[in-house]
Write a protein that holds these residues in place. Structure first.
Motif, PDB file in Angstrom:
ATOM      1  N   ALA A 167       0.849  -1.193   0.000  1.00 27.06           N
ATOM      2  CA  ALA A 167       0.000   0.000   0.000  1.00 27.06           C
ATOM      3  C   ALA A 167       0.886   1.245   0.000  1.00 27.06           C
ATOM      4  O   ALA A 167       1.992   1.208   0.541  1.00 27.06           O
ATOM      5  N   PRO A 168       0.451   2.301  -0.606  1.00 24.20           N
ATOM      6  CA  PRO A 168      -0.782   2.397  -1.372  1.00 24.20           C
ATOM      7  C   PRO A 168      -0.590   1.835  -2.778  1.00 24.20           C
ATOM      8  O   PRO A 168       0.445   2.029  -3.407  1.00 24.20           O
ATOM      9  N   LEU A 169      -1.596   1.146  -3.253  1.00 27.34           N
ATOM     10  CA  LEU A 169      -1.578   0.570  -4.591  1.00 27.34           C
ATOM     11  C   LEU A 169      -2.377   1.494  -5.511  1.00 27.34           C
ATOM     12  O   LEU A 169      -3.522   1.820  -5.216  1.00 27.34           O
ATOM     13  N   ARG A 170      -1.759   1.910  -6.596  1.00 27.68           N
ATOM     14  CA  ARG A 170      -2.448   2.779  -7.555  1.00 27.68           C
ATOM     15  C   ARG A 170      -3.363   1.937  -8.443  1.00 27.68           C
ATOM     16  O   ARG A 170      -3.028   0.805  -8.820  1.00 27.68           O
ATOM     17  N   ARG A 171      -4.485   2.506  -8.808  1.00 27.29           N
ATOM     18  CA  ARG A 171      -5.464   1.807  -9.649  1.00 27.29           C
ATOM     19  C   ARG A 171      -4.844   1.400 -10.986  1.00 27.29           C
ATOM     20  O   ARG A 171      -5.094   0.302 -11.485  1.00 27.29           O
ATOM     21  N   ALA A 172      -4.031   2.265 -11.573  1.00 28.78           N
ATOM     22  CA  ALA A 172      -3.403   1.949 -12.866  1.00 28.78           C
ATOM     23  C   ALA A 172      -2.493   0.732 -12.740  1.00 28.78           C
ATOM     24  O   ALA A 172      -2.460  -0.125 -13.630  1.00 28.78           O
TER      25      ALA A 172
ATOM     26  N   PRO B 245       0.775  -5.330   3.281  1.00 34.16           N
ATOM     27  CA  PRO B 245       0.661  -4.056   2.577  1.00 34.16           C
ATOM     28  C   PRO B 245       1.464  -2.923   3.223  1.00 34.16           C
ATOM     29  O   PRO B 245       1.931  -2.018   2.545  1.00 34.16           O
ATOM     30  N   SER B 246       1.678  -3.014   4.527  1.00 36.65           N
ATOM     31  CA  SER B 246       2.458  -2.006   5.247  1.00 36.65           C
ATOM     32  C   SER B 246       3.962  -2.141   5.014  1.00 36.65           C
ATOM     33  O   SER B 246       4.735  -1.263   5.373  1.00 36.65           O
ATOM     34  N   GLY B 247       4.396  -3.273   4.439  1.00 44.05           N
ATOM     35  CA  GLY B 247       5.810  -3.519   4.205  1.00 44.05           C
ATOM     36  C   GLY B 247       6.451  -4.442   5.218  1.00 44.05           C
ATOM     37  O   GLY B 247       7.570  -4.901   5.024  1.00 44.05           O
ATOM     38  N   GLU B 248       5.755  -4.738   6.307  1.00 48.67           N
ATOM     39  CA  GLU B 248       6.285  -5.619   7.360  1.00 48.67           C
ATOM     40  C   GLU B 248       6.295  -7.063   6.872  1.00 48.67           C
ATOM     41  O   GLU B 248       5.313  -7.553   6.327  1.00 48.67           O
ATOM     42  N   LEU B 249       7.434  -7.745   7.046  1.00 50.67           N
ATOM     43  CA  LEU B 249       7.518  -9.156   6.666  1.00 50.67           C
ATOM     44  C   LEU B 249       6.654  -9.995   7.589  1.00 50.67           C
ATOM     45  O   LEU B 249       6.688  -9.833   8.808  1.00 50.67           O
ATOM     46  N   ARG B 250       5.859 -10.884   6.983  1.00 51.50           N
ATOM     47  CA  ARG B 250       4.929 -11.716   7.723  1.00 51.50           C
ATOM     48  C   ARG B 250       5.082 -13.171   7.305  1.00 51.50           C
ATOM     49  O   ARG B 250       5.438 -13.463   6.164  1.00 51.50           O
TER      50      ARG B 250
END
Length: 182
Positions: free
Chosen positions: A36-41, A156-161
């Protein structure tokens, strides 16, 4: 609301709605392969990039629509290798936040399982973020937990899970040759 398998034409016509679903799902915190954030395009381009696999019969996509558009989707990625054609992977099971808690995820999963059986697939696999709400869906649907891989993907926050791997055997309803028209 009903689940429908998308034809290539329906898929391409729905790329905008699929992009909106992907963006909103990622914005809501779902770990489906994007940050995130993911752009629509960017989301639309990703979906358009799947059209070749769909037309080649290597991907099947089901969707559920409500009055606002596509509210959920699931994909079934078929294996290409000759020694793997008995299996497929469930991919991108997503339900828009406005549709959660209404059985849409279960209906989509059921549709993918039926589609797999009709295609002669006897083994399905998937991975999902460990501890996510999706885990209870898979367990309640009879999927078997195979194990956990630490730090597998970024949320989406970038944290490895970590991710949990699941599998499910399905009964073949009609054995078919692996063909591009799957």
């Amino acid at each position: 609301m009903s689940v429908a398998r998308l034809t290539c034409d329906e898929f391409l016509a729905g790329v905008g709605e699929l992009a909106d679903l992907l963006v909103d799902t990622v914005d809501a915190g779902a770990s489906v392969g994007f940050l995130a954030p993911l752009r629509r395009a960017e989301a639309a381009a990703w979906w358009r990039g799947r059209s070749a696999a769909l037309s080649a019969g290597l991907l099947a996509v089901w969707a559920v629509r409500d009055e606002h558009g596509i509210v959920g989707t699931v994909g079934l990625a078929f294996a290409e290798s000759p020694n793997s054609r008995h299996r497929a992977e469930v991919v991108k099971l997503m339900v828009h936040p406005r549709g959660r808690g209404r059985g849409i995820g279960r209906s989509l999963l059921d549709a993918a399982e039926r589609g797999a059986a009709e295609a002669g697939v006897t083994l399905l696999s998937l991975d999902t973020e460990t501890g996510s709400p999706a885990e209870s869906l898979y367990r309640s649907a009879g999927w078997v937990r195979a194990g956990v891989i630490p730090d597998y993907a970024a949320a989406p926050s970038g944290e490895l899970r970590p991710t949990t791997l699941y599998y499910r055997r399905v009964a073949v309803t009609e054995v078919r040759e692996h063909a591009p028209t799957r």
